[in-house]
Design a protein around this motif. Sequence first.
Motif, short mmCIF file in Angstrom:
data_model
loop_
_atom_site.label_atom_id
_atom_site.label_comp_id
_atom_site.label_asym_id
_atom_site.label_seq_id
_atom_site.Cartn_x
_atom_site.Cartn_y
_atom_site.Cartn_z
N LEU A 115 0.82 -1.21 0.00
CA LEU A 115 0.00 0.00 0.00
C LEU A 115 0.86 1.27 0.00
O LEU A 115 0.58 2.21 -0.75
N THR A 116 1.88 1.30 0.84
CA THR A 116 2.72 2.50 0.90
C THR A 116 3.50 2.71 -0.39
O THR A 116 3.66 3.85 -0.84
N TRP A 117 3.95 1.63 -1.02
CA TRP A 117 4.63 1.78 -2.30
C TRP A 117 3.67 2.32 -3.36
O TRP A 117 4.03 3.19 -4.16
N GLY A 118 2.44 1.81 -3.37
CA GLY A 118 1.47 2.32 -4.34
C GLY A 118 1.17 3.79 -4.14
O GLY A 118 1.12 4.56 -5.11
N LEU A 119 0.98 4.21 -2.90
CA LEU A 119 0.71 5.61 -2.61
C LEU A 119 1.90 6.49 -2.96
O LEU A 119 1.75 7.59 -3.50
N ALA A 120 3.12 6.00 -2.68
CA ALA A 120 4.32 6.77 -2.97
C ALA A 120 4.52 6.95 -4.47
O ALA A 120 4.88 8.04 -4.94
N LEU A 121 4.28 5.91 -5.25
CA LEU A 121 4.44 6.02 -6.70
C LEU A 121 3.39 6.95 -7.30
O LEU A 121 3.69 7.71 -8.24
N ALA A 122 2.17 6.89 -6.78
CA ALA A 122 1.14 7.81 -7.27
C ALA A 122 1.50 9.24 -6.92
O ALA A 122 1.29 10.16 -7.72
N ALA A 123 2.08 9.46 -5.73
CA ALA A 123 2.50 10.80 -5.34
C ALA A 123 3.62 11.31 -6.24
O ALA A 123 3.72 12.51 -6.52
N LEU A 124 4.48 10.39 -6.71
CA LEU A 124 5.55 10.78 -7.63
C LEU A 124 4.97 11.34 -8.92
O LEU A 124 5.48 12.31 -9.48
N VAL A 125 3.89 10.75 -9.39
CA VAL A 125 3.25 11.22 -10.62
C VAL A 125 2.49 12.52 -10.39
O VAL A 125 2.53 13.44 -11.21
N GLN A 126 1.82 12.61 -9.23
CA GLN A 126 0.99 13.78 -8.96
C GLN A 126 1.77 14.98 -8.45
O GLN A 126 1.25 16.09 -8.41
N GLY A 127 3.01 14.73 -8.01
CA GLY A 127 3.81 15.82 -7.51
C GLY A 127 3.59 16.15 -6.05
O GLY A 127 3.85 17.27 -5.62
N GLY A 128 3.09 15.20 -5.26
CA GLY A 128 3.01 15.45 -3.83
C GLY A 128 1.80 14.90 -3.13
O GLY A 128 1.95 14.19 -2.13
N PRO A 129 0.55 15.16 -3.56
CA PRO A 129 -0.61 14.68 -2.81
C PRO A 129 -0.59 13.16 -2.65
O PRO A 129 -0.14 12.44 -3.55
N VAL A 130 -1.08 12.70 -1.51
CA VAL A 130 -1.00 11.27 -1.21
C VAL A 130 -2.37 10.61 -1.26
O VAL A 130 -2.65 9.76 -2.11
N LEU A 131 -3.27 11.00 -0.35
CA LEU A 131 -4.58 10.35 -0.25
C LEU A 131 -5.55 10.98 -1.24
O LEU A 131 -6.45 11.75 -0.88
N THR A 132 -5.37 10.64 -2.49
CA THR A 132 -6.25 11.07 -3.57
C THR A 132 -6.86 9.82 -4.21
O THR A 132 -6.39 8.71 -3.98
N PRO A 133 -7.93 9.97 -5.01
CA PRO A 133 -8.47 8.79 -5.69
C PRO A 133 -7.43 8.05 -6.51
O PRO A 133 -7.41 6.81 -6.53
N LEU A 134 -6.55 8.79 -7.20
CA LEU A 134 -5.49 8.14 -7.97
C LEU A 134 -4.54 7.38 -7.05
O LEU A 134 -4.16 6.24 -7.34
N GLY A 135 -4.20 8.00 -5.93
CA GLY A 135 -3.28 7.33 -5.00
C GLY A 135 -3.87 6.06 -4.44
O GLY A 135 -3.20 5.02 -4.40
N VAL A 136 -5.12 6.11 -4.00
CA VAL A 136 -5.77 4.93 -3.44
C VAL A 136 -5.92 3.84 -4.51
O VAL A 136 -5.68 2.66 -4.25
N GLY A 137 -6.33 4.26 -5.71
CA GLY A 137 -6.47 3.29 -6.79
C GLY A 137 -5.15 2.64 -7.16
O GLY A 137 -5.08 1.44 -7.42
N TYR A 138 -4.09 3.46 -7.18
CA TYR A 138 -2.78 2.91 -7.54
C TYR A 138 -2.27 1.97 -6.45
O TYR A 138 -1.64 0.95 -6.75
N ALA A 139 -2.55 2.30 -5.20
CA ALA A 139 -2.17 1.40 -4.11
C ALA A 139 -2.88 0.06 -4.25
O ALA A 139 -2.27 -1.01 -4.06
N ALA A 140 -4.17 0.10 -4.59
CA ALA A 140 -4.91 -1.15 -4.81
C ALA A 140 -4.34 -1.94 -5.98
O ALA A 140 -4.27 -3.17 -5.95
N LEU A 141 -3.91 -1.22 -7.03
CA LEU A 141 -3.30 -1.89 -8.17
C LEU A 141 -2.01 -2.60 -7.78
O LEU A 141 -1.79 -3.76 -8.17
N VAL A 142 -1.16 -1.94 -7.00
CA VAL A 142 0.09 -2.56 -6.57
C VAL A 142 -0.19 -3.78 -5.70
O VAL A 142 0.47 -4.82 -5.83
#
Length: 252
Positions: A126-153
């Motif tokens: 979960l933390t890796w997924g959130l971190a990678l999504a934050a890398l793409v978004q430029g900082g925000p963590v708990l966003t729909p993209l972040g949560v979805g990417y964490a689920a994907l990982v």
Amino acid sequence: MDILWLGVFALLLIGYFALEGFDIGLGMLLPVLGRTGAERDRLVAGMAPFVLAGEVWLVAVVGVLFGAFPHLEGEVLFTLYPLVVGLLVSWVLRDAGLWFRRRQDGRAWRAFWDGVLCVGSFGLALTWGLALAALVQGGPVLTPLGVGYAALVVGVFALHGRRFAIWRLGGPGRTGRALLGSACLAAVPVAVPLAVATPWLLDHVAPPGTLGVLTLVVLPCVPVMVVAQVWVWRTFGRGAGVGAGAGAPSFF
């Protein structure tokens, strides 16, 4: 030189996902794939020889981050501090569960540490997924993209872990090609964010002089890591030392 070290960083992080992702996935699936204590023992024994070899890649990633991208280090620790802490805690929990479960006998003791191993493994994914999504978004963590990417990982690691369990312990589809395919799939969630964030990463690279020193000191170690990985996989390959003849876990 900038491109070279970005490539080294990407290669090490992708290697970590491909070679450690199955351990994380197998830890998440331990209560499902191992329905009895004996089956869980076999699953943990099957992945244990590969854990330290996989974690070496993460240590190398951190070393390259600090050496080749020193300015990025501060931004990552400041912006993603909760995720960094979560990643470290999950790492400690996963490894503690892995190593302490065999320190004593007893069903309650094993069940507790198996639960710790499972929770730590989920935390890592979960933390890796959130971190990678934050890398793409430029900082925000708990966003729909972040949560979805964490689920994907989580899903990708779970698939990789199950493929590894089939390859290691026996079961339908027990082929090296299937395991290689899941390893490539596990590398995709990290390769895509790295590709998107390439310009940003290059803006934070160290000066040429520093990169030159790193090239002389660090790059010769990469072949040693590769040789060590080959040795681990040849020595602890499919079914070695985990009772391969005893049959696959009942889940398969």
